[in-house]
Design an enzyme around this catalytic site. Sequence first.
Site, short mmCIF file in Angstrom:
data_model
loop_
_atom_site.label_atom_id
_atom_site.label_comp_id
_atom_site.label_asym_id
_atom_site.label_seq_id
_atom_site.Cartn_x
_atom_site.Cartn_y
_atom_site.Cartn_z
N LYS A 1 0.83 -1.20 0.00
CA LYS A 1 0.00 0.00 0.00
C LYS A 1 0.86 1.26 0.00
O LYS A 1 1.89 1.32 0.70
CB LYS A 1 -0.90 0.00 1.23
CG LYS A 1 -1.91 -1.14 1.23
CD LYS A 1 -2.97 -0.95 0.16
CE LYS A 1 -3.87 -2.15 0.05
NZ LYS A 1 -4.95 -1.95 -0.93
N ASP B 1 -14.59 -5.78 -9.21
CA ASP B 1 -14.83 -6.77 -8.17
C ASP B 1 -16.11 -7.50 -8.54
O ASP B 1 -17.17 -6.87 -8.68
CB ASP B 1 -14.96 -6.09 -6.80
CG ASP B 1 -14.97 -7.10 -5.67
OD1 ASP B 1 -15.74 -8.09 -5.75
OD2 ASP B 1 -14.20 -6.94 -4.71
N GLU C 1 -6.15 -12.09 -7.15
CA GLU C 1 -5.82 -11.31 -5.95
C GLU C 1 -6.14 -12.17 -4.74
O GLU C 1 -7.31 -12.46 -4.47
CB GLU C 1 -6.61 -10.00 -5.90
CG GLU C 1 -6.38 -9.29 -4.57
CD GLU C 1 -6.82 -7.83 -4.55
OE1 GLU C 1 -7.73 -7.47 -5.32
OE2 GLU C 1 -6.25 -7.07 -3.75
N ASP D 1 -0.51 0.02 -4.41
CA ASP D 1 -1.93 0.39 -4.44
C ASP D 1 -2.14 1.59 -3.53
O ASP D 1 -1.87 1.52 -2.33
CB ASP D 1 -2.76 -0.81 -3.94
CG ASP D 1 -4.26 -0.56 -3.98
OD1 ASP D 1 -4.68 0.54 -4.39
OD2 ASP D 1 -5.01 -1.48 -3.59
N GLU E 1 -1.81 0.83 -8.64
CA GLU E 1 -3.26 0.64 -8.57
C GLU E 1 -3.96 1.83 -7.92
O GLU E 1 -3.46 2.37 -6.93
CB GLU E 1 -3.52 -0.64 -7.75
CG GLU E 1 -4.98 -0.97 -7.50
CD GLU E 1 -5.13 -2.37 -6.89
OE1 GLU E 1 -4.29 -3.25 -7.19
OE2 GLU E 1 -6.07 -2.58 -6.10
N GLU F 1 -11.85 -1.14 -8.93
CA GLU F 1 -12.62 -1.78 -7.87
C GLU F 1 -13.76 -0.90 -7.36
O GLU F 1 -14.65 -1.37 -6.68
CB GLU F 1 -11.69 -2.19 -6.71
CG GLU F 1 -11.09 -1.03 -5.96
CD GLU F 1 -10.07 -1.48 -4.91
OE1 GLU F 1 -8.95 -1.85 -5.29
OE2 GLU F 1 -10.40 -1.45 -3.71
N HIS G 1 -10.64 -7.71 -8.75
CA HIS G 1 -10.42 -7.34 -7.35
C HIS G 1 -11.15 -8.34 -6.47
O HIS G 1 -12.28 -8.73 -6.77
CB HIS G 1 -10.97 -5.93 -7.12
CG HIS G 1 -10.93 -5.47 -5.69
ND1 HIS G 1 -12.03 -5.48 -4.86
CD2 HIS G 1 -9.90 -4.97 -4.96
CE1 HIS G 1 -11.68 -5.01 -3.67
NE2 HIS G 1 -10.40 -4.70 -3.70
MG LIG Z 1 -7.02 -1.98 -4.40
#
Ligand SMILES: [Mg+2]
Length: 380
Positions: A169, A272, A332, A197, A223, A249, A299
């Site tokens: 992240k 997603d 993922e 991300d 991302e 997502e 996602h």
């Molecule tokens: Mg993400």
Amino acid sequence: MKITAVRAHVLEAPIEDRFAFSQAWVDRRVGLVVEIETDAGLVGWGDGYGPPWALATVIERYYAPRLVGRSPLAGDAIWEELYNALRDHGQRGIAVQALSAVDIALWDLRGKHFGAPVHVLMGGPVRTEVQAYATGLYRRSDDRQTNHRLLRAEAEGYLQAGFRAMKTKVGFGFQDDVALVAMLRETVGPEVELFVDANHGCDTVQAKRLARAIEPLGIGWFEEPVEPEDLEGYREVRASTSIPIAGGECSFTRHDFRRILEAGAIDIIQPDTASCGGLTEAKRIADMAWTHGVRYNPHVWGTGIGLAAAMQLLAVLPTSAPAFGAHQPLLEYDSTPHPFRQGLLVEPVRVERGIAHVPSGPGLGIEIRRDVLERWRVGP
Ligand SMILES: [Mg+2]
């Protein structure tokens, strides 16, 4: 076969080791599970990614009355009817997330009725094994040294488990982000895929600056650099870096993805399945992305039901180009603390040495542990 009952279960569990992404600390996991019963004795299960109480209300008040008495085999017709029921108020977000949960449960029922996995009903499998990447490496401490120590050990754990790709992240400030990504690249070595991300936690200026700084570290994708509404921002970041840009997502249905694809905004879309409109809509989006030459990696952030649905979709996603070295879609694999993710399943979705195996049983290919469902169910 007719639908006799539709139930929405809200699940919630506290977690001990909280973790942070760019906007918030996560100290509990929630889930929305939908259960559709039929007069044939078959039960279908679905997973919705979104605020669970809101999804439960939409399902029970607006969708269930339109489902009871219907044949679950008429998937496309039901999808359109439910979408139309709230179209004027819910073309994205909660209404579509709730529809996703119902749609996944209907696919599960159809598969069980015909005695075939969903991916066979969708014309597959194109593949039965999928490379998984570990989603984790969230911030776990406000102290940078402590955080680096914990995340270095976490990354080494993924390597030992056989993962050849993982995601961390960013969006915690330029210095913090660059130091962390450099530490992780050094830890995993040059050949393991490393993704970052931001959870749309940067503005365009920040995202471009960060992308430039981490570009030499060999980043597989960046991302959600900027807010999902800002397609111009996405295009600007994408034009500024050789790092592939991923996102999607927080986008819904083929209508959002049509705009994304036509804007040339993203290299890898990530709808997603439990949020973009279910398996029905995810397949439509996948075919559109294929036509635009854009990669699709779903996602996944839900219970084992959402994971199984993603695996059914991954089994039929197109290969980017026909070659020995063709790029294949990735799973993922959420590796963060979650008390009922795979625990909800009688047999977990098999992920070994970084390879996920597509469930081959009827429907989603899973069975639900009712004791685990009851343990974490909240509310009436
Ligand atoms: Mg993400």
